[in-house]
Design a protein around this motif. Structure first.
Motif, PDB file in Angstrom:
ATOM      1  N   PHE A   1       1.134  -1.030   0.020  1.00  0.00           N
ATOM      2  CA  PHE A   1       0.111   0.027   0.134  1.00  0.00           C
ATOM      3  C   PHE A   1       0.768   1.046   0.048  1.00  0.00           C
ATOM      4  O   PHE A   1       2.024   1.827   0.663  1.00  0.00           O
ATOM      5  CB  PHE A   1      -0.853  -0.067   0.914  1.00  0.00           C
ATOM      6  N   LEU A   2       0.630   1.735  -1.338  1.00  0.00           N
ATOM      7  CA  LEU A   2       1.471   3.523  -0.968  1.00  0.00           C
ATOM      8  C   LEU A   2       0.367   4.607  -0.666  1.00  0.00           C
ATOM      9  O   LEU A   2      -1.085   4.897  -1.094  1.00  0.00           O
ATOM     10  CB  LEU A   2       1.830   3.557  -2.337  1.00  0.00           C
ATOM     11  N   ALA A   3       0.213   4.939   0.481  1.00  0.00           N
ATOM     12  CA  ALA A   3       0.557   6.717   0.941  1.00  0.00           C
ATOM     13  C   ALA A   3       0.690   7.525   0.127  1.00  0.00           C
ATOM     14  O   ALA A   3       1.547   7.942   0.264  1.00  0.00           O
ATOM     15  CB  ALA A   3      -0.226   6.353   2.793  1.00  0.00           C
ATOM     16  N   PHE A   4       0.194   8.791  -1.057  1.00  0.00           N
ATOM     17  CA  PHE A   4       0.163   8.895  -1.296  1.00  0.00           C
ATOM     18  C   PHE A   4       0.930  10.495  -0.413  1.00  0.00           C
ATOM     19  O   PHE A   4       0.188  11.493  -0.166  1.00  0.00           O
ATOM     20  CB  PHE A   4      -0.526   9.528  -2.633  1.00  0.00           C
TER      21      PHE A   4
ATOM     22  N   ALA B   1      -2.972   1.160  -8.035  1.00  0.00           N
ATOM     23  CA  ALA B   1      -2.130   1.102  -6.679  1.00  0.00           C
ATOM     24  C   ALA B   1      -3.118   0.549  -5.261  1.00  0.00           C
ATOM     25  O   ALA B   1      -2.572  -0.134  -4.166  1.00  0.00           O
ATOM     26  CB  ALA B   1      -1.261   2.431  -6.232  1.00  0.00           C
ATOM     27  N   ARG B   2      -4.151   0.979  -5.484  1.00  0.00           N
ATOM     28  CA  ARG B   2      -5.222   0.320  -4.709  1.00  0.00           C
ATOM     29  C   ARG B   2      -5.722  -0.679  -4.670  1.00  0.00           C
ATOM     30  O   ARG B   2      -6.777  -1.468  -4.161  1.00  0.00           O
ATOM     31  CB  ARG B   2      -6.570   1.678  -4.258  1.00  0.00           C
TER      32      ARG B   2
END
Lengths: 254, 405
Positions: free
Chosen positions: A85-88, B338-339
């Motif tokens: 998961f990437l938190a932008f 990406a989600r």
């Protein structure tokens, strides 16, 4: 949980990451600090699989219940299904798509990819309501279009809310603190801390030491010119804040 | 006779004043060709060579209490003639309007007073293969009347519908006008003229679902102070579809506002033309005019021609105009993927959202029907259906986010 070896990556032919090595154990939180242009955001994009970032060498292994997988062999959405998961840094606004519709589609896409049952509307709503409370995300925002017209703080809270719902194995927080006032920073940090656990690892990328007062890391890495040049405990962040990057850069003889 | 042959009139009585006016107009104006500016990107050559016979009827009105429906032939009653005269200057597209006048076998009048709660639906079934239908509709709203009008244009065979709709809004009247162009292999040429008295509101949504040819010429005259029109439209073309929207708003009074917001998705070898004009001249203070046209290109073969333009001759006007032709937002695609949302699903979600935004204000159940129709035209459109249905169900059960949390 995550093992990066000899990672080289370039953008438009310019080498950005130049032999990066990093090992992140399950349950740990590592911070990556570094000056502008060191390759912090590039690392987050390479990990999540964004197009336009060419990996020229190296491996990125992620431990999963089915054994280790090389992220570099996987599509963006496959990595998400594997637990990335990437938190932008700059969450994207998507007019016309409701936050809840989007998140339920994401969650069910991931569950489907893992061979799990999809959540019904009622099951999802129960989950979403509970998670929204943990990051104090107003319920009006859940129904609004994704990040559309959200304030900076609301966008970051929305990222952590999504992370809470998707429950990743590896969370990458890309400058989640940038642009937040102290209240918003506190709420976001508490949300992140609540998600720490033995089966979840986090990579916290930041430019400012301040964040690490709230999300206390197990390990701090200094990224300069595409490589980790120094690794230490949380006191390294304070040292960096006091001395700046130049001294470390010189000590590393770059 | 050819579809657009002008040498004969339809059998039957027709509508006398329309016929006499039309004959003169036809002599004055020829068929538009490629050199006619308003028809540069849309050819009517196929229509002029095909054989066709005039079709009768084909216009069905589903009225509501508060609306009188008149179906008139021959000479017109004085009040109707007066209404017609009042809206006459608003009509665009002279040649096709004149052809309609020659061939129309009746004039259908909708006359609304007060607040009409239920929507009125007018369905144009279109002509069969080799025939041309020429519906003529006049909509009159008395002062303070409120009405929702849905006009549906269908078709399946290769006929032509040459439709003319005229609208007159009395002082402080409000009309919500939704037009659905869903003509498949048929051709539609539609002219729509609107005349607005003071403080009246005209809110239009045009949904063009492809078609061999779907052309609309919409002209609005803001004749009274404080009047406002909001012209929204959305379209989807694929295969060999060709849609064309020509809008023209004329400000003739102070404190009038107009907006034009058109959006389209273009796939296959589809063509979409948008020409939006707003003319603000000698109106006095307080004029506001905005235009926006956005096109999403999904294939190399699709073509968008867009031309928003403002014609302003004094400086107290708040105005904006813009046009874009582009592809899907890569940042948004990455964010969705990406989600965990698979690429093709993410694409569909973004395309549908782009169109769906303009549907939000449409009344239900029509809004849902149109969303479903758009979805059906998109590859993997069922993804958005599943997405949207899920939470609607929750809300119906009272288990939505507004619940007891």
């Amino acid at each position: 949980m995550l093992t990066i070896e000899n990672l080289h990556a370039s953008v438009d032919g310019n080498a950005i990451l130049k032999g990066l090595n990093l090992r992140l154990e399950a349950g740990q939180v590592h911070a990556i600090m570094g000056p502008n242009g060191a390759g912090k955001s590039t690392l987050s994009y390479v990990l999540s699989g964004r197009e336009g970032y060419e990996v020229t060498d190296g491996t990125i292994l992620l431990d999963t219940p089915d054994g280790a997988v090389d992220l570099l062999d996987m599509e963006i959405e496959e990595r998400a299904a594997a637990g990335v998961f990437l938190a932008f840094q700059y969450p994207v606004a998507i007019p016309g798509v409701s936050n809840l519709h989007f998140l339920r589609t994401a969650l069910n896409s991931i569950r489907k990819a893992r061979g799990e049952d999809e959540l019904s509307g009622a099951q999802f709503m129960k989950l979403a309501r509970a998670k929204a409370r943990t990051v104090e995300l107003p319920k009006e925002l859940l129904k609004r279009a994704v990040n559309d017209g959200f304030s900076g703080g609301e966008k970051k809270r929305n990222e952590i809310f999504q992370m809470a719902v998707l429950e990743p194995r590896l969370a990458i927080l890309d400058e989640t603190d940038s642009g937040l006032d102290i209240d918003a920073l506190r709420i976001v940090s508490e949300g992140v801390n609540a998600l720490r656990g033995p089966e979840r690892s986090m990579l916290v990328i930041t430019h400012y030491q301040r964040l690490l007062d709230h999300i206390v890391p197990d390990v701090v890495h200094v990224l300069v010119d595409g490589r980790i040049v120094k690794t230490g405990d949380k006191t390294l962040a304070l040292e960096l804040e006091a001395k700046g990057y130049d001294e470390i850069r010189q000590a590393a003889a770059i | 006779m050819a579809l657009l042959d002008t040498s004969r009139t339809a059998p039957g009585k027709g509508v006398a004043p329309l016929r006499s006016a039309a004959k003169a107009a036809l002599e004055a104006s020829g068929l538009p060709g490629r050199k006619t500016e308003a028809w540069r990107f849309t050819s009517v050559r196929d229509l002029t060579t095909a054989d066709a016979t005039p079709a009768q009827g084909g216009l069905v009105v589903d009225a509501a209490p508060g609306v009188d429906v008149h179906r008139l032939q021959g000479e017109l009653p004085a009040d109707v003639a007066g209404w017609l005269a009042a809206v006459e200057p608003t009509l665009p597209n002279a040649h096709f309007v004149a052809l309609n006048g020659v061939l129309a076998d009746e004039l259908v009048v909708l006359h609304a007073q007060g607040h009409v709660v239920a929507p009125v639906t007018v369905t144009h079934h279109g002509a069969g293969e080799g025939s041309v239908s020429t519906p003529r509709l006049l909509v009159v709203l008395e002062p303070n009347a409120e009405l929702t009008l849905v006009e549906r244009f269908g078709g399946s065979s290769k006929g032509l519908t040459n439709a003319v709709t005229q609208v007159r809004l009395g002082a402080n009247a409000g009309l919500r006008h939704i037009r659905v162009h869903d003509v498949a292999q048929a051709s539609l040429i539609g002219a729509l003229g609107v005349a607005q008295e003071r403080d009246s509101r005209y809110r239009s949504l045009v949904v063009s679902l492809g078609g061999r040819l779907a052309r609309l010429d919409l002209r609005v005259r803001l004749e009274g102070a404080g009047s406002r029109c909001d012209l929204d439209g959305l379209y989807h073309v694929d295969g060999q579809d060709h849609v064309d929207h020509h809008l023209r708003v004329e400000h003739h009074a102070p404190h009038a506002t107009s907006t034009q917001t058109y959006r389209g998705v273009l796939d296959g070898r589809g063509v979409a033309v948008f020409d939006g004009q707003a003319q603000v001249t000698r109106t006095g203070p307080g004029a506001e005019a905005h235009q926006q046209n956005r096109n999403l290109l999904l294939s190399e073969g699709a073509r968008a021609h867009t031309k928003p333009h403002l014609e302003i001759d004094h400086d107290e006007v708040v105005a904006s105009h813009g046009a874009t032709v582009g592809s899907l937002d890569e940042d948004a695609l990455f964010y969705l993927r990406a989600r965990g949302v698979p690429r093709e699903d993410a694409r569909t979600i973004l395309v549908h959202a782009f169109l769906r935004e303009l549907l939000e204000s449409a009344p239900t159940p029509l809004r849902d029907e149109l969303a479903a129709a758009l979805r059906e035209r998109l590859p993997r459109g069922e993804v958005t259906a599943a997405m949207e249905l899920a939470l609607d169900v929750d809300e119906a059960k009272g288990d939505g986010i507004e619940g007891d949390a």
